[in-house]
Design a protein around this motif. Sequence first.
Motif, PDB file in Angstrom:
ATOM      1  N   SER A 419      48.606 116.434  23.105  1.00 27.28           N
ATOM      2  CA  SER A 419      49.383 115.265  23.525  1.00 27.28           C
ATOM      3  C   SER A 419      49.069 114.959  24.988  1.00 27.28           C
ATOM      4  CB  SER A 419      50.877 115.532  23.354  1.00 27.28           C
ATOM      5  OG  SER A 419      51.642 114.576  24.061  1.00 27.28           O
ATOM      6  N   SER A 420      48.784 113.707  25.278  1.00 24.59           N
ATOM      7  CA  SER A 420      48.487 113.333  26.658  1.00 24.59           C
ATOM      8  C   SER A 420      49.725 113.465  27.540  1.00 24.59           C
ATOM      9  CB  SER A 420      47.957 111.898  26.705  1.00 24.59           C
ATOM     10  OG  SER A 420      48.941 110.976  26.231  1.00 24.59           O
ATOM     11  N   MET A 424      50.091 115.823  30.739  1.00 17.64           N
ATOM     12  CA  MET A 424      50.542 115.322  32.026  1.00 17.64           C
ATOM     13  C   MET A 424      51.530 116.289  32.675  1.00 17.64           C
ATOM     14  SD  MET A 424      50.594 112.981  34.395  1.00 17.64           S
ATOM     15  CE  MET A 424      50.026 111.385  33.803  1.00 17.64           C
ATOM     16  N   CYS A 425      52.393 116.916  31.882  1.00 10.88           N
ATOM     17  CA  CYS A 425      53.349 117.883  32.425  1.00 10.88           C
ATOM     18  C   CYS A 425      52.616 119.037  33.097  1.00 10.88           C
ATOM     19  CB  CYS A 425      54.261 118.406  31.316  1.00 10.88           C
ATOM     20  SG  CYS A 425      55.409 117.177  30.649  1.00 10.88           S
ATOM     21  N   TYR A 426      51.574 119.542  32.443  1.00 10.25           N
ATOM     22  CA  TYR A 426      50.815 120.645  33.028  1.00 10.25           C
ATOM     23  C   TYR A 426      50.088 120.215  34.294  1.00 10.25           C
ATOM     24  CZ  TYR A 426      51.532 123.840  29.115  1.00 10.25           C
ATOM     25  OH  TYR A 426      52.085 124.693  28.186  1.00 10.25           O
ATOM     26  N   VAL A 427      49.503 119.033  34.282  1.00 12.49           N
ATOM     27  CA  VAL A 427      48.785 118.552  35.469  1.00 12.49           C
ATOM     28  C   VAL A 427      49.762 118.361  36.624  1.00 12.49           C
ATOM     29  CG1 VAL A 427      47.415 116.657  36.421  1.00 12.49           C
ATOM     30  CG2 VAL A 427      46.963 117.471  34.108  1.00 12.49           C
ATOM     31  N   ALA A 428      50.950 117.820  36.333  1.00 12.89           N
ATOM     32  CA  ALA A 428      51.951 117.643  37.383  1.00 12.89           C
ATOM     33  C   ALA A 428      52.409 118.985  37.938  1.00 12.89           C
ATOM     34  CB  ALA A 428      53.138 116.856  36.840  1.00 12.89           C
ATOM     35  N   ALA A 429      52.594 119.977  37.058  1.00 13.13           N
ATOM     36  CA  ALA A 429      52.979 121.312  37.525  1.00 13.13           C
ATOM     37  C   ALA A 429      51.871 121.917  38.387  1.00 13.13           C
ATOM     38  CB  ALA A 429      53.285 122.212  36.331  1.00 13.13           C
ATOM     39  N   PHE A 430      50.615 121.695  38.014  1.00 10.72           N
ATOM     40  CA  PHE A 430      49.493 122.171  38.826  1.00 10.72           C
ATOM     41  C   PHE A 430      49.497 121.500  40.201  1.00 10.72           C
ATOM     42  CE2 PHE A 430      45.141 121.539  40.335  1.00 10.72           C
ATOM     43  CZ  PHE A 430      44.705 122.858  40.431  1.00 10.72           C
ATOM     44  N   THR A 431      49.835 120.214  40.230  1.00 15.56           N
ATOM     45  CA  THR A 431      49.912 119.494  41.503  1.00 15.56           C
ATOM     46  C   THR A 431      50.938 120.130  42.426  1.00 15.56           C
ATOM     47  OG1 THR A 431      49.307 117.430  40.385  1.00 15.56           O
ATOM     48  CG2 THR A 431      50.364 117.243  42.528  1.00 15.56           C
ATOM     49  N   VAL A 432      52.085 120.485  41.883  1.00 23.34           N
ATOM     50  CA  VAL A 432      53.144 121.097  42.699  1.00 23.34           C
ATOM     51  C   VAL A 432      52.755 122.513  43.105  1.00 23.34           C
ATOM     52  CG1 VAL A 432      55.564 121.801  42.712  1.00 23.34           C
ATOM     53  CG2 VAL A 432      54.889 119.655  41.615  1.00 23.34           C
ATOM     54  N   VAL A 552      48.350 109.781  37.758  1.00 24.97           N
ATOM     55  CA  VAL A 552      48.031 108.686  36.834  1.00 24.97           C
ATOM     56  C   VAL A 552      46.928 109.134  35.878  1.00 24.97           C
ATOM     57  CG1 VAL A 552      47.259 106.299  36.644  1.00 24.97           C
ATOM     58  CG2 VAL A 552      48.650 107.003  38.598  1.00 24.97           C
ATOM     59  N   ASN A 553      47.142 108.887  34.593  1.00 25.48           N
ATOM     60  CA  ASN A 553      46.106 109.075  33.582  1.00 25.48           C
ATOM     61  C   ASN A 553      45.448 107.710  33.372  1.00 25.48           C
ATOM     62  OD1 ASN A 553      44.531 109.419  31.280  1.00 25.48           O
ATOM     63  ND2 ASN A 553      46.036 110.749  30.265  1.00 25.48           N
ATOM     64  N   HIS A 554      44.221 107.577  33.879  1.00 21.84           N
ATOM     65  CA  HIS A 554      43.580 106.267  33.854  1.00 21.84           C
ATOM     66  C   HIS A 554      43.151 105.854  32.441  1.00 21.84           C
ATOM     67  CE1 HIS A 554      43.398 105.915  38.246  1.00 21.84           C
ATOM     68  NE2 HIS A 554      43.165 107.214  38.247  1.00 21.84           N
ATOM     69  N   LYS A 555      43.072 106.789  31.539  1.00 21.70           N
ATOM     70  CA  LYS A 555      42.670 106.440  30.170  1.00 21.70           C
ATOM     71  C   LYS A 555      43.845 105.908  29.363  1.00 21.70           C
ATOM     72  CE  LYS A 555      40.870 108.395  25.876  1.00 21.70           C
ATOM     73  NZ  LYS A 555      40.457 109.633  25.162  1.00 21.70           N
ATOM     74  N   THR A 556      44.993 106.586  29.411  1.00 21.73           N
ATOM     75  CA  THR A 556      46.124 106.221  28.567  1.00 21.73           C
ATOM     76  C   THR A 556      47.172 105.383  29.299  1.00 21.73           C
ATOM     77  OG1 THR A 556      47.345 108.232  29.142  1.00 21.73           O
ATOM     78  CG2 THR A 556      45.816 108.358  27.270  1.00 21.73           C
ATOM     79  N   GLY A 557      47.134 105.388  30.635  1.00 24.71           N
ATOM     80  CA  GLY A 557      48.163 104.681  31.385  1.00 24.71           C
ATOM     81  C   GLY A 557      49.412 105.498  31.612  1.00 24.71           C
ATOM     82  N   ASP A 558      49.446 106.762  31.139  1.00 27.45           N
ATOM     83  CA  ASP A 558      50.597 107.626  31.398  1.00 27.45           C
ATOM     84  C   ASP A 558      50.700 107.883  32.903  1.00 27.45           C
ATOM     85  OD1 ASP A 558      50.801 107.702  28.677  1.00 27.45           O
ATOM     86  OD2 ASP A 558      49.852 109.667  28.467  1.00 27.45           O
ATOM     87  N   VAL A 581      59.373 112.362  36.672  1.00 24.95           N
ATOM     88  CA  VAL A 581      59.567 111.803  35.331  1.00 24.95           C
ATOM     89  C   VAL A 581      58.200 111.407  34.788  1.00 24.95           C
ATOM     90  CG1 VAL A 581      60.644 109.992  33.964  1.00 24.95           C
ATOM     91  CG2 VAL A 581      61.855 110.939  35.935  1.00 24.95           C
ATOM     92  N   VAL A 582      57.909 111.812  33.561  1.00 30.78           N
ATOM     93  CA  VAL A 582      56.666 111.459  32.883  1.00 30.78           C
ATOM     94  C   VAL A 582      56.937 110.261  31.985  1.00 30.78           C
ATOM     95  CG1 VAL A 582      54.889 112.233  31.287  1.00 30.78           C
ATOM     96  CG2 VAL A 582      55.837 113.828  32.961  1.00 30.78           C
ATOM     97  N   THR A 583      56.178 109.201  32.216  1.00 26.51           N
ATOM     98  CA  THR A 583      56.350 107.978  31.434  1.00 26.51           C
ATOM     99  C   THR A 583      55.034 107.579  30.787  1.00 26.51           C
ATOM    100  OG1 THR A 583      55.907 106.607  33.381  1.00 26.51           O
ATOM    101  CG2 THR A 583      58.205 107.152  32.922  1.00 26.51           C
ATOM    102  N   ASP A 584      55.119 106.814  29.710  1.00 24.24           N
ATOM    103  CA  ASP A 584      53.904 106.309  29.079  1.00 24.24           C
ATOM    104  C   ASP A 584      53.505 104.982  29.707  1.00 24.24           C
ATOM    105  OD1 ASP A 584      55.634 104.417  28.045  1.00 24.24           O
ATOM    106  OD2 ASP A 584      55.809 105.398  26.097  1.00 24.24           O
ATOM    107  N   LYS A 585      52.501 104.336  29.144  1.00 25.97           N
ATOM    108  CA  LYS A 585      51.983 103.098  29.736  1.00 25.97           C
ATOM    109  C   LYS A 585      53.009 101.972  29.703  1.00 25.97           C
ATOM    110  CE  LYS A 585      49.859 101.572  25.393  1.00 25.97           C
ATOM    111  NZ  LYS A 585      48.591 101.147  24.747  1.00 25.97           N
ATOM    112  N   ASP A 586      54.005 102.066  28.797  1.00 23.78           N
ATOM    113  CA  ASP A 586      55.038 101.046  28.702  1.00 23.78           C
ATOM    114  C   ASP A 586      56.233 101.333  29.604  1.00 23.78           C
ATOM    115  OD1 ASP A 586      53.559  99.674  26.747  1.00 23.78           O
ATOM    116  OD2 ASP A 586      54.343 101.018  25.183  1.00 23.78           O
ATOM    117  N   GLY A 587      56.176 102.450  30.348  1.00 23.57           N
ATOM    118  CA  GLY A 587      57.272 102.802  31.235  1.00 23.57           C
ATOM    119  C   GLY A 587      58.384 103.589  30.584  1.00 23.57           C
ATOM    120  N   LYS A 588      58.214 103.987  29.338  1.00 30.84           N
ATOM    121  CA  LYS A 588      59.230 104.768  28.657  1.00 30.84           C
ATOM    122  C   LYS A 588      59.141 106.222  29.077  1.00 30.84           C
ATOM    123  CE  LYS A 588      60.939 106.037  24.066  1.00 30.84           C
ATOM    124  NZ  LYS A 588      60.745 105.928  22.610  1.00 30.84           N
ATOM    125  N   ALA A 589      60.278 106.804  29.475  1.00 33.09           N
ATOM    126  CA  ALA A 589      60.304 108.186  29.960  1.00 33.09           C
ATOM    127  C   ALA A 589      60.320 109.163  28.791  1.00 33.09           C
ATOM    128  CB  ALA A 589      61.525 108.400  30.842  1.00 33.09           C
TER     129      ALA A 589
END
Length: 778
Positions: A419-420, A424-432, A552-558, A581-589
């Motif tokens: 799941s993208s 994203m959760c893992y990438v964000a945790a790596f960032t922190v 930002v995920n440039h492929k999916t817009g997440d 907060v992780v959101t999709d390309k439509d802004g849904k959390a």
Amino acid sequence: MSEPKSPTPTPGDTYKGWLFKWTNYIKGYQRRWFVLSNGLLSYYRTQAEMGHTCRGTINLATANIAVEDSCNFVISNGGAQTYHLKASSEVERQRWITALELAKAKAVQMQAESDDSGDDFPAVSPNSGQGGDCRNTEIQSTLRTLNSKVEDLATCNDLIVKHGSALQRSLSELEGLRVAVDMGEKVKQVTERATLFRITSNAMINACRDFLSMAQSHSKRWQKALQTEREQRIRLEETLEQLAKQHNHLERAFRGATVLPPSFSNPALGNKGGVSGKADASDEDDDNEFFDAMEEPAEFITVPADPKYHRRSGSNISGISSETGTDDQLVNFDELSLASNPESPQPLELEPVRQRRTRIPDKPNYYLNLWSIMKNCIGKELSKIPMPVNFNEPLSMLQRLSEDLEYYELLDKAAKSHSSLEQMCYVAAFTVSSYSTTVHRTGKPFNPLLGETFELDRHRECGYRSLCEQVSHHPPAAAHHAFSEKGWTLRQEITLASKFRGKYLSIMPLGSIQCIFEKSNNHYSWKKVTTTVHNIIVGKLWIDQSGEIDVVNHKTGDRCHLKFAPYSYFSRDVPRKVTGVVTDKDGKAHYVLSGTWDEKMEFSKIMQSSKGENGTEGKQRTVYQTLKAKEIWRKNPLPEGAENMYYFSSLALTLNEPEEGVAPTDSRRRPDQRLMEEGHWDEANAEKQRLEEKQRSTRREREREAVKAASSPEEADAKEPAPASSEISDESAHPDTYQALWFEKIDDPVSGETLHIYKGGYWEAKEQGNWDMCPDVF
């Protein structure tokens, strides 16, 4: 409230009383306690604050006092500080105006007496750099003249000794003469030598008179300058003593404030917000520096989800109602062996191949006053401040960049995610996680030399390889490339912009970080937040991270929006807090991330969201109903004795460990850094100066060659111009034509950013042992 009725003050009196001070358009005028003393107007919130917390001070010697109406008046020192004040009555306003004018007149007189010694001393502002240079030049000229006079005195002394001895010999010979014929000749000789002795003595007397006259003429001036320096030193010591008292008072108040939550620790000063209109930019009333009125409200609130959402396990959450679920199949995080789980099985093929060191020599206990070096560097770029190794740690900035890979397992798990949004959760945790190593690291890393590299080869142990290169010197920029056999690539180019602000040091990383996953072709990018080092003047140094990051995920817009909350005295929240907060390309959390950048991060699956009640500022906050939070990352404990080893992590301890086969430009081969690690700080300082001078000489040589090549049209046509990105410009010199060896600058079509990308060849050169192309850096 009754105002104090004080008599009209006389010069030198301390005048105190209540005035109303303009703060901002929201609060308007606020009642403050003002104290006028020694030409300085200071104010406090209450009289009780006078012993420990001054909210602002303005020097009347350079201030303008203007009356607006019957009760209002303005004090300004030319734009840096402006106080809009209002008295309770016209009589009270006139008392303050009289007191301020008298205090200003006395302050101006004292400043004039301090600047003018009355004997043609040049009237130059002590704050002027040119004035300091002129005074320096005058002193050097006077010293050269006095030295010349001393040399004249020494010459006259030699001549007196010479002629005096000759005269003594002639007199002795005269006494022994018996023949009258010889008497006349000897008397004539004695007369000549006596004349020479008299002339030389007169020259000696004149030289002494000139020397004494000059010394007396400058004695008063030097005594005045010495007295001024002493007074300035005393004022600085009193200021520092007052700061230390305030610091100790706050610490005692903190320890005694049992009603406050345990989340308080070292004080932090938040970033100051802008104030419109007449608000004073340095005003501490506006809840900027002390955070004593209100906290910034949270953007969202999380509450436990309805029990119906817990009927299924995490791996079956996708079976819930599509109204609250997600379109992507959620992989069970419990089954993915989180990075913090010590029982996570490691792949059998990644076995350790060598025993790496677990200690370095303890840090010597050398005392050096940081303020004595940095007090003259306020407002300057940190990279242009010459700093001894006493404030460094035995690692370069390239090695500090490589430390971002301490928690590489997060990217390994992200590469396995289907799941993208989960990825994203893992990438964000790596960032922190990359900030967790900085919490106690107050030492400054070595600035890499141009062309310096650092490799981190953990292919057989951890499955990844990393390479950094210093690709620019002015401004300093480093490129980093790491790739893993688990299917991810990390690359970044960081340029550090830093400013010393007096009380704290701000370090603003410029540039971006990108992570690409081979399997899904997801391309992420983000930037770093601002690092602030506090308590530069007094107290214990401590570090804070503040700002916001958009992953930002440039492929999916997440997208994941992370917020690093700045530390404050009175926040009831946990220190060093990070939310996202992780959101999709439509802004849904879909997920909420929370935790601290120095300890751990957790994630929660959002089951439902709604608009909640208004916050303190009237903004409507979102309420997320979430499942129970689960840990996604936890900081590894520091090794034993880390406080004596610069607070290095287990990975940091191995970064400067000597290795065979690395490039001759590798940071491990840097001599000043090696000497510092071994505890030879004096030798390290000398070696650091040698390397810096060598780098400057090399740059000047490249500039000369570039000018020479540009002056030849044939050569200029034959050669293609170097990319602008690899040109390193001195402030006033010709552009440097250095080109990075292992990286090239390109425009990334996915993120739209321009950065240095690894062009290959390093690891092949290492296998062949061929480093002929490497420059002579050390």
